[in-house]
Design a protein around this motif. Structure first.
Motif, PDB file in Angstrom:
ATOM      1  N   UNK A  47      -9.761  -3.454  -1.608  1.00  9.70           N
ATOM      2  CA  UNK A  47      -9.044  -4.734  -1.636  1.00  9.70           C
ATOM      3  C   UNK A  47      -7.678  -4.690  -0.944  1.00  9.70           C
ATOM      4  N   UNK A  48      -7.173  -3.504  -0.652  1.00  7.78           N
ATOM      5  CA  UNK A  48      -5.814  -3.377  -0.128  1.00  7.78           C
ATOM      6  C   UNK A  48      -5.752  -3.616   1.381  1.00  7.78           C
ATOM      7  N   UNK A  49      -4.826  -4.447   1.783  1.00  3.24           N
ATOM      8  CA  UNK A  49      -4.638  -4.784   3.197  1.00  3.24           C
ATOM      9  C   UNK A  49      -3.693  -3.760   3.808  1.00  3.24           C
ATOM     10  N   UNK A  50      -4.237  -2.777   4.509  1.00  2.00           N
ATOM     11  CA  UNK A  50      -3.378  -1.713   5.033  1.00  2.00           C
ATOM     12  C   UNK A  50      -3.662  -1.406   6.508  1.00  2.00           C
ATOM     13  N   UNK A  62       6.252   0.002  15.335  1.00  2.00           N
ATOM     14  CA  UNK A  62       7.631   0.073  14.816  1.00  2.00           C
ATOM     15  C   UNK A  62       7.760  -0.610  13.459  1.00  2.00           C
ATOM     16  N   UNK A  63       7.070  -1.746  13.322  1.00  2.00           N
ATOM     17  CA  UNK A  63       7.144  -2.498  12.061  1.00  2.00           C
ATOM     18  C   UNK A  63       5.770  -3.117  11.838  1.00  2.00           C
ATOM     19  N   UNK A  64       5.088  -2.662  10.787  1.00  2.00           N
ATOM     20  CA  UNK A  64       3.712  -3.067  10.546  1.00  2.00           C
ATOM     21  C   UNK A  64       3.632  -4.490   9.991  1.00  2.00           C
ATOM     22  N   UNK A  65       2.914  -5.354  10.707  1.00  2.00           N
ATOM     23  CA  UNK A  65       2.708  -6.737  10.289  1.00  2.00           C
ATOM     24  C   UNK A  65       1.196  -6.946  10.181  1.00  2.00           C
ATOM     25  N   UNK A  66       0.683  -7.014   8.964  1.00  2.00           N
ATOM     26  CA  UNK A  66      -0.771  -7.040   8.749  1.00  2.00           C
ATOM     27  C   UNK A  66      -1.453  -8.202   9.457  1.00  2.00           C
ATOM     28  N   UNK A 116      -8.551 -11.629   1.649  1.00  2.00           N
ATOM     29  CA  UNK A 116      -7.381 -11.177   2.410  1.00  2.00           C
ATOM     30  C   UNK A 116      -7.789 -10.415   3.673  1.00  2.00           C
TER      31      UNK A 116
ATOM     32  N   UNK B  12       5.476  -2.824   4.690  1.00  2.00           N
ATOM     33  CA  UNK B  12       6.471  -2.408   5.677  1.00  2.00           C
ATOM     34  C   UNK B  12       7.923  -2.596   5.170  1.00  2.00           C
ATOM     35  N   UNK B 104      -3.174 -16.477   1.421  1.00  2.00           N
ATOM     36  CA  UNK B 104      -4.218 -17.398   0.961  1.00  2.00           C
ATOM     37  C   UNK B 104      -3.839 -18.131  -0.330  1.00  2.00           C
TER      38      UNK B 104
END
Lengths: 228, 228
Positions: A47-50, A62-66, A116, B12, B104
């Motif tokens: 379930x984790x958005x990684x 540089x900066x993680x944006x899912x 998600x 992040x 969501x």
């Protein structure tokens, strides 16, 4: 035949949710539908958005944006295998059924994680392609769930408020957002607290509903349906 | 000094949510509060509600019922270590702050999993101990989150509907259910789509609010606040 994807979130096949799932698979198969089940607990669905959802290099390490990373990964075919598989099932389906026990006025985390992670930008919606213009147009959805509380508790006068209040984020905020039409929810109130006879009646009602499901009209998924 | 638990759900540290977290830790510490952070992604917090949450034998191994099993496990001190640790943090806190990006129309799955797994029966509520009688009485909560959509979209006339609609399941269905009072939410609309200057203003507004947070009165967490 129509294609149906049932996304199922219960740990126990012998549960009431398990019975509702079994009924749906049997009845829809009998109708000639092709039925696929995503049994999230059995699949140990993540379930984790990684960062693991993106194969290979990031668009911006540089900066993680899912949201940005999964959008970019979708475009270049670099989403993780489990997501691609779920997206393929969604793409092929005419109807999505979500079967789960209500946890805290909402779906269980494992099912929220499916939303998600699977419904990424580019696949389910896009910059100006949302709501009636969403990318999953032409599909139907149905939220089928059990509650702990009684129907009286989930009424306008009840302490839990109208059950439709909890449907807004799921039906409007997710399915309608992606362009998916929404059928009336199917709610079994407090199956753990009623008689065996009442439970049997609930199961029969689900079978009966499924028999004429394809003749149903979607709800008008606007604030009026939920709050008026 | 007051004790604060911040449950934080962003991948992040350099994100806008990361900045909001940093501000809260710094400002509240400066005030003499003792601040604890549960950084869910960094902890790789497990969102799935499974048999693994119960140490040792099950109450009924014939048919797994998560609600019953965790309730029984709580009573005999047999919940998994990660849950016991989170419950201890909740028990000690005067204020719970939830910091996350809206996914969501709801919290990210990893945070929903924290709610599903930590707030078990016996600890957070009990048979006739819910809402104003919930077991976590005397505590405050605050939902602080960012959105993708603009404030106009989340208005009564906007396609997303009033933002308060999405707060009902979180604030009323979870916190109020456990007896926790709810402070006004703190919402930063679409930080990814505004100017650097506007983003700085948002961060300053959060700092300013925190300075007088302990003087705030909780909202009246009834349907009127959300839907009228």
């Amino acid at each position: 035949g129509k294609k149906v994807l049932i996304v199922y979130a219960h740990q126990e096949p012998k549960s009431f949710n398990g019975s509702l799932l079994k009924i749906a698979v049997e009845e829809l198969t009998k109708q000639g539908c092709s039925v696929t089940v995503s049994d999230l607990y059995a699949m140990q669905f993540e379930p984790r958005a990684t960062r693991n959802d993106i194969v290979g290099r990031l668009h911006n390490s540089e900066a993680f944006n899912y949201g940005v990373e999964t959008w970019e990964a979708y475009k270049r075919g670099a989403l993780s295998k489990d997501l691609v598989e779920e997206q393929k099932k969604v793409q092929e389906a005419d109807l999505l059924i979500f079967q789960f026990p209500l946890f805290w006025f909402n779906m269980p985390a494992i099912l929220k994680g499916w939303m998600d992670r699977v419904l990424v930008q580019g696949f389910a919606y896009d910059l100006s392609k949302a709501y009636d213009g969403g990318l999953l147009q032409g599909k139907l959805s149905l939220f089928s769930f059990t509650t702990g509380g009684s129907q009286e508790m989930y009424s306008n006068e009840g302490i839990g408020g109208d059950i439709r209040y909890v449907l807004w984020p799921m039906q409007h905020g997710i399915m309608h957002f992606c362009g998916v039409k929404v059928l009336e929810p199917h709610i079994c109130y407090a199956p753990e607290n009623v008689s065996d006879e009442k439970r049997k009646e609930m199961l029969t009602a689900w079978t009966q509903r499924l028999k004429t499901l394809w003749k149903e009209e979607p709800i008008d998924c606007s604030p009026e349906w939920y709050f008026k």
